[in-house]
Design a protein around this motif. Sequence first.
Motif, PDB file in Angstrom:
ATOM      1  N   SER A  84      -9.194  -0.296 -13.645  1.00  0.00           N
ATOM      2  CA  SER A  84     -10.299  -1.248 -13.822  1.00  0.00           C
ATOM      3  C   SER A  84      -9.908  -2.688 -13.515  1.00  0.00           C
ATOM      4  O   SER A  84     -10.729  -3.593 -13.644  1.00  0.00           O
ATOM      5  CB  SER A  84     -10.843  -1.156 -15.252  1.00  0.00           C
ATOM      6  N   THR A  85      -8.669  -2.907 -13.085  1.00  0.00           N
ATOM      7  CA  THR A  85      -8.201  -4.264 -12.776  1.00  0.00           C
ATOM      8  C   THR A  85      -8.050  -4.422 -11.268  1.00  0.00           C
ATOM      9  O   THR A  85      -7.384  -3.609 -10.621  1.00  0.00           O
ATOM     10  CB  THR A  85      -6.849  -4.552 -13.463  1.00  0.00           C
ATOM     11  N   SER A  86      -8.665  -5.469 -10.735  1.00  0.00           N
ATOM     12  CA  SER A  86      -8.605  -5.706  -9.290  1.00  0.00           C
ATOM     13  C   SER A  86      -7.179  -5.992  -8.844  1.00  0.00           C
ATOM     14  O   SER A  86      -6.470  -6.789  -9.455  1.00  0.00           O
ATOM     15  CB  SER A  86      -9.504  -6.898  -8.926  1.00  0.00           C
ATOM     16  N   SER A  87      -6.763  -5.303  -7.790  1.00  0.00           N
ATOM     17  CA  SER A  87      -5.423  -5.547  -7.233  1.00  0.00           C
ATOM     18  C   SER A  87      -5.397  -5.084  -5.786  1.00  0.00           C
ATOM     19  O   SER A  87      -6.185  -4.226  -5.376  1.00  0.00           O
ATOM     20  CB  SER A  87      -4.352  -4.796  -8.031  1.00  0.00           C
ATOM     21  N   THR A  88      -4.469  -5.644  -5.026  1.00  0.00           N
ATOM     22  CA  THR A  88      -4.322  -5.243  -3.622  1.00  0.00           C
ATOM     23  C   THR A  88      -3.929  -3.773  -3.524  1.00  0.00           C
ATOM     24  O   THR A  88      -4.437  -3.038  -2.670  1.00  0.00           O
ATOM     25  CB  THR A  88      -3.265  -6.124  -2.933  1.00  0.00           C
ATOM     26  N   LEU A  89      -3.028  -3.335  -4.413  1.00  0.00           N
ATOM     27  CA  LEU A  89      -2.588  -1.938  -4.380  1.00  0.00           C
ATOM     28  C   LEU A  89      -3.763  -0.998  -4.621  1.00  0.00           C
ATOM     29  O   LEU A  89      -3.893   0.028  -3.936  1.00  0.00           O
ATOM     30  CB  LEU A  89      -1.498  -1.701  -5.438  1.00  0.00           C
ATOM     31  N   ARG A  90      -4.630  -1.345  -5.580  1.00  0.00           N
ATOM     32  CA  ARG A  90      -5.801  -0.498  -5.849  1.00  0.00           C
ATOM     33  C   ARG A  90      -6.700  -0.410  -4.616  1.00  0.00           C
ATOM     34  O   ARG A  90      -7.201   0.664  -4.258  1.00  0.00           O
ATOM     35  CB  ARG A  90      -6.582  -1.040  -7.048  1.00  0.00           C
ATOM     36  N   ASN A  91      -6.898  -1.548  -3.950  1.00  0.00           N
ATOM     37  CA  ASN A  91      -7.711  -1.546  -2.721  1.00  0.00           C
ATOM     38  C   ASN A  91      -7.084  -0.686  -1.630  1.00  0.00           C
ATOM     39  O   ASN A  91      -7.785   0.048  -0.923  1.00  0.00           O
ATOM     40  CB  ASN A  91      -7.877  -2.978  -2.195  1.00  0.00           C
ATOM     41  N   VAL A  92      -5.768  -0.782  -1.508  1.00  0.00           N
ATOM     42  CA  VAL A  92      -5.052  -0.022  -0.469  1.00  0.00           C
ATOM     43  C   VAL A  92      -5.154   1.480  -0.719  1.00  0.00           C
ATOM     44  O   VAL A  92      -5.191   2.275   0.223  1.00  0.00           O
ATOM     45  CB  VAL A  92      -3.570  -0.473  -0.400  1.00  0.00           C
TER      46      VAL A  92
END
Length: 445
Positions: free
Chosen positions: A138-146
């Motif tokens: 639930s926390t925005s991060s570059t890794l999550r987007n990737v």
Amino acid sequence: MTSTSARDSFHSRIGFVLAAAGAAIGLGNIWAFPTQAANNGGGAFLLVYLIVTFLLALPALYAEIYIGNQAQTNPVSALTQSCGQRFKKLGHSAGIIGIIGAMMMLSFYTIVAGWMLSHALASLTELLGLNELAQWLSTSSTLRNVIFTPIFIVLGAAIVHQGVHSGIERWSARLMPLLLLMLLGLIIYILQQEGAMTGVTLYLVPDFSQVMNPKLIISAMGQAFFSLAIGVGAMMAYGSYMPKGQSVGKLVISITLLDTFIAFIAGLLIIPALFVAQHNGQEVFVDGHLIGEGQLIFTILPTLFNSMGDIGLLVSFGFFALLSIAALTSTISSTEVPVAYLIEDKSMSRKRATWLISGVVFIASMLLVAFFEQLFGLIIQLLTTILQPLMSLFYFIVVGWLWRRGNQLTDIALLKKHLSLKLLGFYLRFISPVLLGIVFINVAF
């Protein structure tokens, strides 16, 4: 180019309407529309949105589907043919621009869709007691987007490569009723909470002093074109998969009414939910604007859901699963635009074309992830407030002026005894381009 008889197609009118409505009903309705409405006066925005939808977006949708239906081919070839020998290069260029628009839409759409999927999974993992994983999801991060952006690209590709009937039509018929049921269930729940009626009043009672605000008008127009997926060729491609001779007008009205209804009830869910959150002590507005704007459903609503205990986690899962479904039905329509072009004009197999386009979209979306602050908002603004309205203006010119050196809709052989279509032809030829021009001039000056 593949012969018309060999083309895949929709097998029923309801299949076409559900697929086209699925293309239109997506994050534009449930993510963007309520945010725009809340930031632009609630009821005033809703009123202008409805006016712009039926005066400009509906005719543009008609023009786009009509061109595809008459040509029975992909958007690039359809525009090349319909512009005639003299302007065929212009038509071809416009078709390519539409493909670029579809790719632009996919590049940011798949990122946002990944957010929806990760938030849905966050609710499930929290219910299972996996709190650290839930926090990461639930926390925005570059890794999550990737990680999550490619998941959505693959989901869309897996449906598109099955074909029009077996993939797009079949999955739209499954997903669209599910989306509607989930949305209505969430609305019933939210409207029973304290504070909800304040949001309903803001949403449904317009402040007429704001109605002529140029910023509000251009926001409503951009939202209408984005919501109906006009101007990127998706509706033209879908129109080409319906047999010629179908009542395009009735189909377009069905799609527009369904899309507008979903946008309306999405506002009826999210704007009251904001006021429920405010009633529970959350800060929602600063100086009349939403905190976080486009991020509001990822910041305010999860906190609201968490305050409801375990039932709130189930509601949260339902809400974000709903958004994931809405995103998927739109993703497959935008993917079909370049895929149809590669199949018919470049003689590629559907499987190869689908995965090639998905690879390009992956690269584009990763560039947006890498340069998020600089590019993300810019791409959305360029697409919704410039490219989509300008492409719609071009469709009006094609149908009204360029097609066979005249207005196809007023062809006597085609339209004997059809006064309503003659009036529509006049409207598309003269009124629609003028109205769209006035909006642009208003904004520029």
